[in-house]
Design a protein around this motif. Structure first.
Motif, PDB file in Angstrom:
ATOM      1  N   UNK A 351       9.595  -2.277  33.733  1.00 24.39           N
ATOM      2  CA  UNK A 351       9.888  -0.887  33.345  1.00 24.39           C
ATOM      3  C   UNK A 351      11.279  -0.491  33.799  1.00 24.39           C
ATOM      4  N   UNK A 352      11.880   0.452  33.107  1.00 21.64           N
ATOM      5  CA  UNK A 352      13.166   0.963  33.594  1.00 21.64           C
ATOM      6  C   UNK A 352      12.998   1.704  34.914  1.00 21.64           C
ATOM      7  N   UNK A 353      14.069   1.716  35.711  1.00 18.84           N
ATOM      8  CA  UNK A 353      14.057   2.415  37.000  1.00 18.84           C
ATOM      9  C   UNK A 353      15.278   3.316  37.067  1.00 18.84           C
ATOM     10  N   UNK A 354      15.042   4.537  37.548  1.00 14.43           N
ATOM     11  CA  UNK A 354      16.154   5.472  37.690  1.00 14.43           C
ATOM     12  C   UNK A 354      17.011   5.064  38.869  1.00 14.43           C
ATOM     13  N   UNK A 355      18.321   5.211  38.683  1.00 10.34           N
ATOM     14  CA  UNK A 355      19.224   4.910  39.794  1.00 10.34           C
ATOM     15  C   UNK A 355      19.101   5.961  40.890  1.00 10.34           C
ATOM     16  N   UNK A 356      18.932   7.206  40.501  1.00  7.97           N
ATOM     17  CA  UNK A 356      18.669   8.280  41.475  1.00  7.97           C
ATOM     18  C   UNK A 356      17.442   9.025  40.997  1.00  7.97           C
ATOM     19  N   UNK A 357      16.628   9.448  41.953  1.00  8.81           N
ATOM     20  CA  UNK A 357      15.411  10.188  41.599  1.00  8.81           C
ATOM     21  C   UNK A 357      15.643  11.695  41.589  1.00  8.81           C
ATOM     22  N   UNK A 431      10.106   1.200  25.478  1.00 10.15           N
ATOM     23  CA  UNK A 431       9.341   0.829  24.288  1.00 10.15           C
ATOM     24  C   UNK A 431       8.020   0.226  24.626  1.00 10.15           C
ATOM     25  N   UNK A 432       7.937  -0.439  25.780  1.00  7.27           N
ATOM     26  CA  UNK A 432       6.666  -1.024  26.196  1.00  7.27           C
ATOM     27  C   UNK A 432       6.300  -0.585  27.612  1.00  7.27           C
ATOM     28  N   UNK A 433       7.285  -0.386  28.443  1.00  5.51           N
ATOM     29  CA  UNK A 433       7.039  -0.041  29.834  1.00  5.51           C
ATOM     30  C   UNK A 433       7.637   1.343  30.105  1.00  5.51           C
ATOM     31  N   UNK A 434       6.906   2.078  30.918  1.00  7.50           N
ATOM     32  CA  UNK A 434       7.375   3.407  31.345  1.00  7.50           C
ATOM     33  C   UNK A 434       7.683   3.353  32.821  1.00  7.50           C
TER      34      UNK A 434
END
Length: 1904
Positions: A351-357, A431-434
Motif C-alpha cells: 500500500x502507499x504510505x504518506x511521507x508525513x501524517x 488501485x489495489x491497496x489502501x
C-alpha cells in the motif's frame, strides 16, 4: 602275314560322356575315349576339362581365387572377423561342385579359418602382436581333378588410433555449417577412399551435428538453439567412427562432449513466488559447473536451480546477478562463464504510505473556489499502479485532491463555514491497496489586514560591475521620511545605506557573474517624520542593473580535444572529433563574442569555421596531409573575446591533438628479393627463401601478405611469413626453368602491391635411364648373310632426357660375334654372317648414361640372317651306277633315286634336276629325292649310257652341280622271272606312333621262277627296312611328320638264286599327321603390350595376335578366342586371323588396364590350344571434369576484409578421375556469381599444395571490396580445371568443374550513424515541466546490421545549457531534465551524438546540433545558484543568514520571486528559513560526528501563481570540527603485536601503534607515550617504533619485548564524549626472532675451469673460461679476487664482473700452465666466500731457451748459481719476517674475537675469523695473502741470464734484452749444439708432472 582286327564297316556313331566308345566317336569337345581298369572304353573329359553334363566339358579353373595376395589391416588389440576371401576363381561352376580344403602355412593358433562353398573367413581369436604373413593353400577337387592355389595373406597390425576426446563449448546461436571438429586436423591420416565416417550418439546430437562421410569434418547441421527457455546449458555427446571400405572393424576416432550454453541468461520471477528458475543438463563428467556469488535463497540441486523463498520486490533482492563457472575436466582446463541475472517482477502488493501524517496549511479566509490549499505526498514501494487520494469525512465533497496530491477547494473558504481552523483526513490508494494510515491536513484561515503605506517610488540605477567598495549607487532620501532601511537583509550584504541621508554605496565590488542576477531590486523602507509611532513606510524599490565589464576569460569546455582526419584529405574535410568545439565567456554582449585562431606547427593545414555562437569546428584548409611525414599535429586553438577596446581583450587556449589517419598510399617495397633460384630436381618439399617487404603505411595498410603467381601448385608462399616453399619434386625434363612472380600485397582498401619476376632453374639429377628409340625393348632386324660386317647398317639409338653427363649415353653388348660403337650405337659383326651356321643371333644391347650413379636400359636385338644362294646343290654320291634289264624297261620305270642336298633355304634350297643328254631315253624328277626313270622302248642289251645330271637350285643367281650317271642295259637270257606289277608303292604311317615290329606295307613282285629277294637300293633310310623274303616293310623309329613328311625309297626284287632277272619300284612312305603340336604364338607375351585411347570407337583395330601350328590340315588350322572374356570385356578377336578389336566403349577410369587371355585352338581331334596374355593399356584422355566434394560450401568473411584475406574455413577441394596431368587439378582464380556468371564475385581462388596428401587445395580469399550493406550474401561459382601443365593447343581439351559457395558476409561496424534532416531546431516554453518532450525528430540511421553495429544510441555531449536536457538513448527523443527557469539563455545549441553499438568492433559516432528556443509564458521560479554555509561544531547560532531568494520571470524580465519558502530535508531541524524572504539561518547546535563534515538541506520555493509553481535548491552545510573526542583503543586495538629480526640495523622501523580519534584533521593528531620501555627500542610520539640498540641476544634465539602505550590528544580537548567501553592505553608486544642474514655463500658453476690463451698474447687480452660465474642465493652482490697462483700479477681480475685480462705481454718466463685460485665474496654484513680453480694453458708455446755452447766456462755457471742463491736468500728472509708479523697479528685477533666466534657458531652461523677480519678491514687479508703466495722460483729475474735469441743470432724482441742490444752478460749469440748436450735434456717446466692443488668442497664454499 598277321591278321588285323577291323572295326565294323561304315561311319562310326557318336556317343556322349560316360558312354561306351569302343566302336564310336566321342561327340563332346575336349573328350576322348578312355580305357578304364576293366578294359571298358568310355568317353571322358580330357585336357583339364571337367564334365558339366553328358554333352559338355568345361575347362577346369586354373586358380581358386583371382587375386594372388591379400593384405588386411587390423588395429592393436583387435579380435574378431578380419575379412572374407571369396573363391571367385570358381564362380563359373555350381556351388558345392568342388570339395574345398583350406590351410594356412605356417599355422597360427590365433587365426581361425572358416570355409564355405564360396569363401573362407579369417577370424582373430586373440590379438596379434605384430604383422604376420602366411601362405593360404586352397585345394578345390573333384573325383577326376584337383585345382591347387596358393595365395599370400598378410595381416598388418596398425597402431590403433588413439581416440581423441574433445570437449568444447558452443554458444547458443552458433550458425549452421560451423566447423566443430576435423578428423585430419586431429592428427588422423587416412588414404582417400579407404574409410568413410559417421556419427554415433545416444542423445539428440545427430539432430544438431553431422559429419562429412568422406572428409571427416564435423559441422553444425543447423543453427544451435536450446529450445527450452529454462535450460541454460545442455551437453551433447557423440562419436566419430571410421568405417573401412575393406570391411575391417570400425574405429572410434573422436569422442566429443559439446556443451551448448547461453552466455547471458536473464530470468524474471514474480515477487512472492517460489520457482525453479533454470537448470543445466550434463551427460558426462567432462564438464564441471560451479557457482559464483550464488544468493543464499537459491539452491543448486544437481543442475536444477530453485528459488527457495519468495522475494519481495520492495526488499533488497529486486535483482541478483551471479555466474556459473564452466570448466572442462582436462589437464589444461578451458573455462568460460555464464552470467545469470535474476529479476524480480513487481506486483502491486504494497500500500502507499504518506511521507508525513500531519500537514499544516495557512490560507486567506475568503479565498475563491479552486484555491490550492497545499499538497500531500505519499510513496508506494511498488512500481506498478498509480496513487489516488480520497478525502474522507465531512469535507470530502468540499475539496478535491488530484493524483499529484494537490488539494483544491470546491467552495469559497469562509470563516463562518469552516472557522479559523479545520482538519480533514486523506487516504491514499494505488488501485489495489489502501494506505494503512491516513494523513491529517490542518488548515488555518487567516485574515490579512491592509498593508502599510507604499509610495511606489522606483530608484533605478546602473552600476558597473567590480566597482570599488564605496562606489556611489544612488540617494533614496525622500522628504518627510527618515531612518532609511532595506526590507531585505540580503541587500545589506551588497550595499551600504546611510539611514540618515539615504545615500547608498557599494559594500564590496559587485561581480555580475557571481551574483544572483545582473538585474534585481530591493524594497526601501523609511519612517515618517511626523508620526508619533515608528510606522515603516515602503518608499518603493531600488532597481539596479549591473553593467558588464570584460573581466572574464573565454573558457573551453575541455582542456584538450582529440580528433582525426585521413591523410590526403581535401580542403573542407571535417576533422572528426572536432566538429563542435564550444567556448563560453561569462561576460555578455561584445565581451562574450569570441573569435578563434589556430597556431602551432602545421596549423596552415587546418582552419577554424565558426558555425554558431561560439561553436566552431576544425576543417582541412589545404591538401598535402601525409601521415608518413607527420602522423599528428598538436595545435593551439585560441579564443579571444571582442570588447570595444582592443587592450581590454581576454583570450584563452586549448590544445588540439589531430591524428592523421593512414591511407593506403604507399606500395610495399620488394627491394632485395632474389630473382634467380637453383633447385635440384626430384627433391621434395623444401624452403627456398623468405620474402620480406616493408610498407611506409601502418595498420592493415602495412600488413603484408605474400603470394606467388605462376608455377601452378609447385611453389607456394606462406601468406604471413613470406616463406617460399617448393611443394613437391620437379622433373627437369618437363620444366628446365620456371618463371614465377612473387607478390607482396598490403591489406589496405584498395590494396597495393609490388612484384618481382623470378626464374627458377632446375638442376638435373640422374633420374632417367636411357630410353631406346620409340620406347622399344625388343627389335628384329633382317640382314643378308653376305652383308659386310663393317656395314651392317644397324644403329641403336637411345635417348636420355637428363642433362650433361647424366644424359650422355654409351652402348655395350654381350655377344662375342658382334661389337657396338659405345658412342654412336653402330653394331658390327666380328665374323661373317652365315645363315647355314646360325641363322638367328640374339644380342642384348645395354645403354648406360654417365651419371654419378649410372642408369641403364637394355634392348634385345634379334638379327635374323637372311639366306642367300651361296651353297651349290650336293649329290649324295660323286657318281651313280645302275643297270636295267631290257625286260625291265617299261616307260616310266624308275631306275635310280638321286639324293641331293642344298644348305640354303627356301628357293635357294629347292632343287631342279635336269639331264645333259639322253633326255629322249631318260627323264628325271626334281627335288631332293630325284627319281631317274626310263622312257620309251628298251634299247639293245649291252648299251651303256653315261651322262650328267645337273642339280640347279632356284636361287638368284642359280647354283648348279652335276653328277655322273652310268646306266647299263642288260640282256635277259630268259624271260624275266620277277616283275613288279606297279612301279610305285605308297604306304601311310602315323607319326608319333611306335610301329616297331608292325608291318607298314608290303611290296611283292610276280615271280615266275624262283624266289624273289627284296632290298632297298636307293634312298635307303635306316629307320625303314624291308624284309628281303616277304617284301614286308617295317619302321623301327617313331617318326615325326614335322621333321620329315615322307620317305622315297627304291626297292629291287632279284632272284634269290642269283640269276638274271629282277625289277625295281619306288616305295613312298607318307608320314600321316596327327594333332601332336600345340599352337605356338609368334610373339612372346611380354611383347604383347598395346595401347588404345579410351575414346576409341567400337571396332577400332588394336593388333593381330597370331600363332602357328606345324601340324597340317585341321590339325594345323587355328581359331582364336578371348578365353577370359565376360560381359564387361569390351574387346573381341577375329576367329580366323586373330585381329583384336574393340567391341564396346572403354573407360580408363573404370578399368585402366585389361589383360586378355587369348586362346589359339586348332581343329584337330582332340583339339590342342595355347594361351597368351595380351595387355592393353587404356590411354587416358581428358574426359572427366574436376568434381568438388562437397558440391556446395558455406563460408563466412567479414566485410571490408583486406584483399587476400582468407575466408573462414577457406579451403575447397576437387578431384579428377583422369590420370596424370589430365587429372591434375588446379583452381581458376576468378569466381563468378551464380545468378549471372558474367559478373565476378569479389573472391579469388589460389592453389595451395598439401604436402601430406600430395593434393592441391583451393584457398578462397578476398579479391575485391565486399560490403555487407550492399550484398550480405554471395552465391558464387568456384571453378577447378584439369591439365595444369598443358600448353598451346592441347589446353583446348581442358575440362572444368564448378561448385557453389555461399559466402555470408559478416557485418563490420563500418558505417557511421547518419542523422536525418540535421541540424535540428525546436521551441519549448521555459515553464515546461521536467520530462517534457521537446522534440522527437532527432533520428539517425546506420546501414550496418541490427546485431549492434546498426543499433544507434543518442547522447548529448556538449553545448551551453546541455545540463538542462536529456535525450532518450534509444529513440532520440529530447526531454527537459532540469527546470528551465534557472536557464539564463533564451536559445540553447546542443551537440547531439549518435553512436552505434558494436559488440566487437570499434564504436563509430556522428555529431549534429539542435538549437532550442526558450519561450517564456508562465515560468516557474528558480534558484540562481546553490549556497554554502559554514558552521562551527557545537557552537550556538550567531545569526548569520543566507539569502535563498528565488528568481522569477515576469514579462520576459528577471525579478525576485514572490515565493513562499520551506525546508524539506529530514536533517533540517537545526536550521530555519523565513517563509517570506527566504533568509536561511542556523537555529541549533550541530554535532559534526553525527551529521558529518558536509551535508545538504533542501529548500523549496513556491511562487504566487495559480496554480503555484515550485523550485528547489540545496544549501551545503560545512561543519568546522572542534577537538571534542579523545583518542582511544577499542577492543581490537587493546593489544598490538609486531615482529623484528635480531639482525635488524639500528634505526629500522618495527611498526606503528594506532588508535581511534573521531575528530578530523589536526584535531585527530595523537601523541603516544610509554612509561616503561626497553632501551633497545624507541617509541616516537607519532606511534612509530624503531630499533635503538642492537637486538642480538646470544642467549636466546627468540624473545619478546612488551610495554604499555597510552594515547592523548595533541591539541587541548574542548569537549569530551568518552564512553566507558573504550581504552586509553594498549599493550605492545614485539617478537624478536633470529634469522641468518647471509645464509648462502657464493657458488661457482664449476669447481675447476680450463681455458687457453695464445703464447703470443699481448697486454689487455681477455681470458674467458666458459661459464665462469658465481651465484649467491641470498641475492648479494659478489666481488672476485685471485688469491693464489697469479705469477708476477700477470693477470688482473675485475672485482665486479670477474673478467680476467693480461696485465703484461706474455713471454717464456711464464710457465706453460697457470694455476689460479679465484674467490667470490658476497657483500653481506657477515661475508661468505666461495672458491674455484682456473687452469690457463699457454697455447703454441715454443721452447726458445738456447742450449749453451760447450765453451761456456764453469765460472759463468758458478756466477749464475751465486746470483740465484743471493736472490733466494733475500726473498726467504723477507718471507720469514712477514710470516712472524702475520702470526703475531693473528694471535692478537684470535684472542679478541674467539669468544664472539664461539657464540656465533652456537647459532649455526658459519663465519670464520677471516670473515670477521674482512668485515672490519676489507682488503687487508687479500694483500697479505698476495704477498704470501708469491713464488720466488717464478720471479722474472731468475730468467735474466737465459739467452732467448734464435739459432741464427737474431734476438727475439719478445724476450728481455739488454740496453745495448747485446745478450745479457755479454755472451756471444748462442748456436744450437751439434749433438745432444748431457744433463740438459729436461724441459724448464715438466707439465706432465704438474700436480694441481685440490680444493675441497668445504673450502670452496666457506673459505674457512
Amino acid at each position: 602275314m598277321t591278321d588285323n582286327v577291323r572295326a565294323p564297316s561304315g561311319p562310326l556313331p557318336e556317343v556322349n560322356l560316360g558312354q561306351n566308345c569302343s566302336y564310336a566317336l566321342c561327340a563332346p569337345v575336349n573328350s576322348a575315349c578312355i580305357t578304364k581298369v576293366d578294359n571298358v572304353r568310355t568317353c571322358e573329359c580330357v585336357n583339364k576339362h571337367l564334365q558339366m553334363n553328358s554333352a559338355f566339358c568345361k575347362r577346369a579353373p586354373d586358380e581358386v581365387t583371382k587375386e594372388s595376395s591379400f593384405t588386411f589391416n587390423v588395429s592393436t588389440g583387435f579380435t574378431g572377423e578380419v575379412a572374407a576371401i571369396p573363391f571367385d576363381g570358381l564362380l563359373e561352376f555350381p556351388r558345392n561342385f568342388f570339395t574345398l580344403t583350406v590351410d594356412l602355412i605356417p599355422r597360427d593358433e590365433n587365426i581361425k579359418l572358416t570355409t564355405s562353398s564360396d569363401k573362407v573367413t579369417l577370424t582373430l581369436t586373440a590379438p596379434l602382436q605384430k604383422p604376420t604373413t602366411s601362405a593360404l593353400t586352397m585345394i578345390a577337387s573333384t573325383a577326376k581333378l584337383s585345382v591347387t592355389d596358393t595365395d599370400t595373406v598378410t595381416i598388418m597390425v596398425n597402431e590403433a588410433p588413439i581416440t581423441r576426446n574433445i570437449t568444447m563449448f558452443l554458444v547458443q546461436g552458433t550458425r549452421r555449417n560451423t566447423l566443430i571438429a576435423d578428423v585430419r586436423a586431429e592428427g588422423f591420416e587416412f588414404q582417400n577412399g579407404a574409410y568413410t565416417f559417421s556419427i554415433e550418439s545416444s542423445d539428440e546430437a545427430e539432430l544438431f551435428f553431422s559429419v562429412d562421410e568422406h572428409s571427416g569434418r564435423v559441422v553444425c547441421r543447423e543453427d544451435i538453439i536450446i529450445q527450452s527457455d529454462e535450460v541454460i546449458a545442455r551437453e551433447y555427446t557423440l562419436k566419430v567412427v571410421a568405417i573401412a571400405t575393406s570391411g575391417s572393424a570400425p574405429m572410434d576416432l573422436i569422442r566429443a562432449n559439446i556443451l551448448v550454453l547461453k552466455h547471458l541468461f536473464e530470468i524474471v520471477v514474480n515477487e512472492n513466488e517460489k520457482a525453479i528458475i533454470m537448470r543445466y543438463e550434463l551427460q558426462s563428467d567432462s564438464f564441471r559447473i560451479t557457482t559464483h556469488d550464488l544468493p543464499s535463497d537459491i539452491i543448486n540441486n544437481d543442475g536444477v536451480f530453485q528459488l527457495m523463498s519468495p522475494r519481495d520486490y520492495e526488499g533488497d533482492y529486486t535483482r541478483s546477478t551471479f555466474s556459473l563457472h564452466v570448466q572442462t575436466i582436462e589437464t589444461i582446463p578451458r573455462q568460460t562463464y555464464i552470467s545469470v541475472s535474476l529479476n524480480v517482477k513487481d506486483l502491486n502488493d504494497e500500500p502507499p504510505r504518506f511521507q508525513k501524517l500531519s500537514y499544516e496549511f495557512t490560507i486567506l479566509a475568503g479565498s475563491y473556489v479552486g484555491t490550492i490549499i497545499g499538497s500531500v505526498s505519499s510513496i508506494d514501494p511498488d512500481t506498478v499502479g498509480g496513487t489516488h487520494y480520497n478525502i474522507e469525512g465531512m469535507y470530502k465533497d468540499l475539496f478535491h485532491v488530484d493524483p499529484s496530491g494537490t488539494i483544491q477547494s470546491k467552495v469559497e473558504l469562509e470563516k463562518e463555514r469552516f472557522g479559523e481552523r479545520f482538519s480533514m483526513s486523506i487516504a491514499a490508494n494505488d488501485g489495489q491497496q489502501t494506505s494503512s494510515s491516513k494523513a491529517v491536513v490542518n488548515v488555518n484561515l487567516i485574515t490579512i489586514y491592509p498593508e502599510a503605506e507604499n509610495l511606489h517610488i522606483n530608484f533605478t540605477v546602473k552600476i558597473p560591475e567590480e566597482e570599488p567598495t564605496g562606489g556611489w549607487v544612488t540617494d533614496v532620501k525622500t522628504a518627510g521620511y527618515s531612518k532609511y532601511r532595506f526590507s531585505s537583509k540580503h541587500a545589506g550584504q551588497l550595499f551600504n545605506l546611510n539611514s540618515t541621508t539615504g545615500q547608498i554605496t557599494t559594500k564590496r565590488p559587485l561581480d555580475r557573474e557571481s551574483l544572483d542576477a545582473s538585474y534585481a531590486f530591493f524594497d526601501m523602507q523609511a519612517v515618517k517624520d511626523n508620526e508619533d509611532q515608528c510606522t515603516l513606510v515602503t518608499l518603493g524599490r531600488l532597481v539596479y542593473e549591473l553593467q558588464d565589464v570584460n573581466d572574464n576569460y573565454p573558457m573551453f569546455s575541455r582542456r584538450k580535444y582529440s580528433g582525426q582526419v585521413p591523410e590526403n584529405s581535401q580542403p573542407y574535410t571535417d576533422v572528426s572529433g572536432m566538429i563542435n568545439l564550444h567556448a563560453s565567456d561569462a561576460d555578455i554582449g561584445e565581451n562574450a563574442r569570441l573569435t578563434f585562431a589556430l597556431t602551432g606547427s602545421g596549423s596552415d593545414y587546418f582552419k577554424v569555421v565558426n558555425y554558431t555562437d561560439n561553436n566552431v569546428k576544425i576543417m582541412v584548409a589545404k591538401p598535402g596531409l601525409d601521415r608518413e611525414l607527420m602522423s599528428s599535429y598538436l595545435l593551439t586553438l585560441t579564443a579571444t573575446d571582442n570588447p570595444v577596446s582592443p587592450n581590454a581583450r581576454n583570450s584563452n587556449s586549448t590544445l588540439l591533438n589531430i591524428t592523421i589517419l593512414d591511407e593506403n598510399d604507399n606500395d610495399p617495397v620488394c627491394d632485395g628479393w632474389p630473382t634467380t633460384f637453383y633447385v635440384l630436381e626430384n627433391v621434395g618439399f623444401e624452403l627456398l627463401t623468405t620474402l620480406s617487404s616493408t610498407d611506409k603505411d601502418e595498420g592493415p595498410n602495412a600488413d603484408i601478405i605474400y603470394s606467388v603467381l605462376g608455377g601452378g601448385w609447385t611453389f607456394s608462399v606462406e601468406r604471413e611469413e613470406g616463406k617460399v616453399y617448393k611443394n613437391h619434386p620437379i622433373d627437369r625434363e618437363s620444366f628446365d626453368e620456371i618463371q614465377l612472380t612473387f607478390e607482396a600485397r598490403d591489406k589496405g582498401i584498395p590494396s597495393r602491391s609490388c612484384e618481382r619476376n623470378v626464374t627458377i632453374y632446375i638442376n638435373d639429377t640422374n633420374d632417367n635411364a636411357p630410353v631406346f628409340e620409340n620406347g622399344i625393348s625388343y627389335i628384329v632386324i633382317n640382314r643378308p648373310e653376305d652383308q659386310d660386317c663393317s656395314k651392317l647398317n644397324i644403329t641403336i639409338t637411345a635417348n636420355d632426357p637428363d642433362k650433361g653427363l647424366n644424359g650422355t649415353v654409351e652402348y655395350s653388348l654381350n655377344n662375342a660375334h658382334f661389337s657396338i660403337n659405345k658412342v654412336s650405337g653402330d653394331i658390327t659383326c666380328n665374323e661373317a654372317l652365315d645363315y647355314e651356321r646360325e641363322n638367328t643371333h640374339e644380342l642384348v644391347v645395354i645403354a648406360t648414361d654417365k651419371g654419378d650413379e649410372p642408369m641403364s636400359s637394355s634392348l634385345t636385338v634379334v638379327i635374323r640372317v637372311k639366306d642367300i644362294n651361296d651353297n651349290v646343290p650336293a649329290f649324295s654320291k660323286q657318281s651313280y651306277n645302275t643297270s636295267i634289264l631290257t625286260s625291265e624297261w617299261v616307260d616310266g620305270k624308275p631306275i635310280l633315286v638321286l639324293k641331293v642336298s642344298d644348305q640354303d633355304s627356301g628357293p635357294n634350297g629347292d632343287i631342279v634336276l635336269s639331264l645333259n643328254n639322253y633326255s629322249q631315253i631318260f627323264k628325271v624328277t626334281s627335288g631332293k629325292n630325284g627319281v631317274l626313270r626310263v622312257k620309251g622302248h628298251a634299247p639293245a642289251a649291252g648299251t651303256v649310257y653315261t651322262f650328267n645330271i645337273t642339280a640347279t637350285d632356284k636361287g638368284h643367281p642359280q647354283n648348279t652341280n652335276t653328277t655322273l650317271v652310268q646306266v647299263r642295259v642288260g640282256q635277259n637270257e630268259d624271260k624275266n622271272p620277277i616283275q613288279f606289277n606297279t612301279t610305285e608303292f605308297q604306304f601311310d604311317l602315323e607319326e608319333e606312333t611306335n610301329h616297331t615290329g608292325t608291318v607298314i606295307g608290303q611290296v611283292q613282285a610276280e615271280v615266275s621262277k624262283g624266289i624273289a629277294n627284296y632290298q632297298f637300293v636307293e634312298g635307303y633310310d635306316e629307320n625303314v627296312w624291308v624284309n628281303s623274303s616277304t617284301g614286308e616293310i617295317f619302321c623301327d623309329a617313331i617318326l615325326d611328320r614335322e621333321e620329315k613328311q615322307w620317305y622315297k625309297l627304291v626297292v629291287r626284287a632279284l632272284p634269290r638264286s642269283g640269276g638274271r632277272g629282277g625289277d625295281v619300284a619306288i616305295v613312298t612312305v607318307n608320314v600321316r599327321d596327327i594333332n601332336d603340336n600345340h599352337p605356338v604364338f609368334t610373339v612372346h607375351q611380354d611383347q604383347l603390350l598395346f595401347q588404345i585411347a579410351e575414346d576409341a570407337g567400337i571396332g577400332t583395330f588394336i593388333a593381330n595376335v597370331t600363332a602357328s601350328d606345324p601340324d597340317e590340315g585341321n590339325n594345323g588350322t587355328l581359331t582364336y578366342n578371348i578365353w577370359n572374356k565376360d560381359e564387361q570385356t569390351p574387346f573381341v578377336i577375329e576367329e580366323l586371323d586373330g585381329g583384336v578389336k574393340t567391341s564396346d566403349k572403354i573407360d580408363r577410369e573404370r578399368t585402366p588396364k585389361y589383360t586378355l587371355t587369348i586362346q589359339a585352338k586348332d581343329r584337330g581331334n582332340p583339339t590342342l590350344s595355347a594361351v597368351t596374355n595380351v595387355t592393353i593399356l587404356v590411354l587416358d584422355i581428358n574426359d572427366n571434369p574436376p568434381t568438388f566434394s562437397p558440391r556446395s560450401y558455406t563460408k563466412t568473411i567479414k566485410e571490408n576484409a583486406p584483399r587476400s584475406t582468407l575466408l573462414d574455413d577457406s579451403d575447397v577441394f576437387a578431384t579428377d578421375l583422369d590420370y596424370n596431368d589430365n587429372g591434375t587439378v588446379t583452381y581458376v582464380s576468378k569466381t563468378t556469381l551464380v545468378s549471372n556468371t558474367t559478373i565476378s564475385c569479389p573472391f579469388s581462388l589460389t592453389n595451395k599444395y598439401n604436402q601430406p596428401t600430395n593434393e592441391v587445395i583451393g584457398v578462397m580469399a578476398v579479391h575485391d571490396d565486399i560490403d555487407y550493406e550492399t550484398t550480405p550474401v554471395y552465391e558464387c561459382y568456384v571453378t577447378a580445371v584439369d591439365m595444369s601443365r598443358c600448353s598451346g593447343d592441347e589446353c583446348r581439351s581442358r575440362l572444368t568443374g564448378t561448385a557453389t559457395v555461399t559466402v555470408n558476409v559478416l557485418d563490420v561496424n563500418d558505417n557511421t550513424p547518419a542523422f536525418e534532416g540535421a541540424p535540428y531546431n525546436a521551441n519549448v516554453t521555459r515553464d515546461s515541466p521536467i520530462e517534457f518532450l521537446v522534440t522527437d525528430v532527432i533520428k539517425a540511421s546506420d546501414n550496418d546490421s541490427e546485431d549492434g553495429n546498426g543499433i544507434v544510441r543518442y547522447n548529448i555531449t556538449d553545448g551551453s545549457g546541455s545540463t538542462f536536457f536529456r535525450i532518450n538513448p534509444t529513440s532520440g527523443d529530447l526531454y527537459i531534465l532540469k527546470d528551465l527557469s534557472s536557464l539564463d539563455q533564451d536559445s540553447v545549441t546542443l551537440t547531439v551524438e549518435a553512436r552505434d553499438s558494436p559488440i566487437n568492433d570499434e564504436q563509430l559516432k556522428e555529431l549534429t546540433t539542435i538549437t532550442i528556443e526558450i519561450l517564456d509564458d508562465n515560468p516557474r521560479p528558480w534558484f540562481p545558484k546553490a549556497q554554502t554555509m559554514q558552521v562551527r561544531e557545537e557552537a550556538s547560532p550567531d545569526g548569520t543568514s543566507l539569502s535563498m531568494t528565488a528568481s522569477d520571470r515576469k514579462q520576459g524580465k528577471v525579478t525576485i520571486c514572490n515565493c513562499t519558502y520551506e525546508l524539506t530535508s529530514d536533517i533540517s531541524s537545526s536550521f530555519f528559513i523565513n517563509k517570506t524572504t527566504g533568509d536561511f539561518t542556523q537555529s541549533a547546535k550541530v554535532n559534526r560526528e553525527s551529521t558529518g563534515s558536509t551535508f545538504k538541506i533542501e529548500v523549496k520555493a513556491s511562487d504566487d501563481g495559480d496554480p503555484p509553481k515550485t523550485a528547489t535548491a540545496f544549501v551545503t552545510i560545512n561543519v568546522i570540527d572542534i577537538n571534542d573526542n579523545r583518542p582511544y583503543f577499542n577492543k581490537t586495538l587493546r593489544s598490538q603485536t609486531f615482529s623484528v629480526a635480531q639482525t635488524a640495523p639500528i634505526g629500522s622501523l618495527i611498526g606503528r601503534v594506532v588508535s581511534i580519534d573521531e575528530d578530523e584533521d589536526h584535531n585527530s593528531i595523537t601523541i603516544y607515550e610509554t612509561l616503561i620501555i626497553d632501551e633497545r627500542i624507541i617509541l616516537h610520539e607519532n606511534g612509530t617504533i624503531v630499533v635503538n640498540k642492537s637486538l642480538i641476544n646470544h642467549e636466546e634465539e627468540n624473545y619478546k619485548i612488551e610495554f604499555s602505550v597510552s594515547a592523548r590528544d595533541s591539541p587541548p580537548l574542548q569537549w569530551s564524549s568518552d564512553t566507558s567501553e573504550n581504552y586509553q592505553s594498549t599493550l605492545v608486544m614485539i617478537s624478536v626472532n633470529y634469522s641468518d642474514p647471509n645464509e648462502h655463500p657464493p657458488t661457482f658453476i664449476k669447481a675447476q675451469y680450463n681455458t687457453q690463451v695464445q703464447f703470443t698474447s699481448r697486454r689487455g687480452t681477455e681470458i674467458k673460461p666458459a661459464d665462469f660465474k658465481a651465484f649467491d642465493k641470498d641475492g648479494d652482490n659478489i666481488s672476485y679476487a685471485i688469491t693464489h697462483g697469479n705469477i708476477r700479477d700477470i693477470i688482473a681480475i675485475s672485482a665486479e664482473s670477474g673478467l680476467m685480462k693480461l696485465q703484461y705481454d706474455l713471454d717464456s718466463t711464464i710457465d706453460e700452465l697457470i694455476n689460479l685460485t679465484v674467490t667470490a665474496t658476497d657483500n653481506a654484513l657477515y661475508p661468505k666466500t666461495g672458491t674455484c680453480q682456473v687452469l690457463i694453458m699457454l697455447k703454441d708455446m715454443e721452447d726458445t731457451q738456447c742450449i749453451p755452447q760447450k765453451e761456456y766456462s764453469q765460472l759463468g755457471k758458478d756466477s749464475e748459481l751465486k746470483t740465484t742463491f743471493m736472490t733466494l736468500f733475500g726473498v726467504m728472509t723477507a718471507l720469514l719476517v712477514l710470516a712472524v708479523i702475520t702470526v703475531l697479528f693473528s694471535c692478537y685477533k684470535w684472542c679478541v674475537s674467539s669468544k664472539a666466534v664461539e657464540q656465533y657458531k652456537q647459532k649455526n652461523n658459519r663465519y670464520s675469523l677471516v670473515d670477521k677480519e674482512r668485515q672490519s678491514k676489507p682488503g687487508e687479508n687479500y694483500e697479505g695473502l698476495q704477498a704470501y703466495v708469491q713464488e720466488p722460483q717464478h720471479d722474472y729475474r731468475h730468467h735474466e741470464t737465459i739467452d732467448f735469441s734464435s739459432p741464427d743470432g737474431v734476438i727475439n724482441p719478445a724476450y728481455i734484452r739488454a740496453a745495448t742490444g747485446r745478450n745479457l752478460r755479454g755472451r756471444q749469440v748462442c748456436r744450437p749444439p751439434s749433438g745432444p748436450v748431457q744433463g740438459d735434456d729436461k724441459p724448464a717446466v715438466d707439465t706432465d708432472t704438474v700436480e694441481l692443488e685440490y680444493v675441497s668442497p668445504q673450502h670452496r664454499e666457506y673459505n674457512s
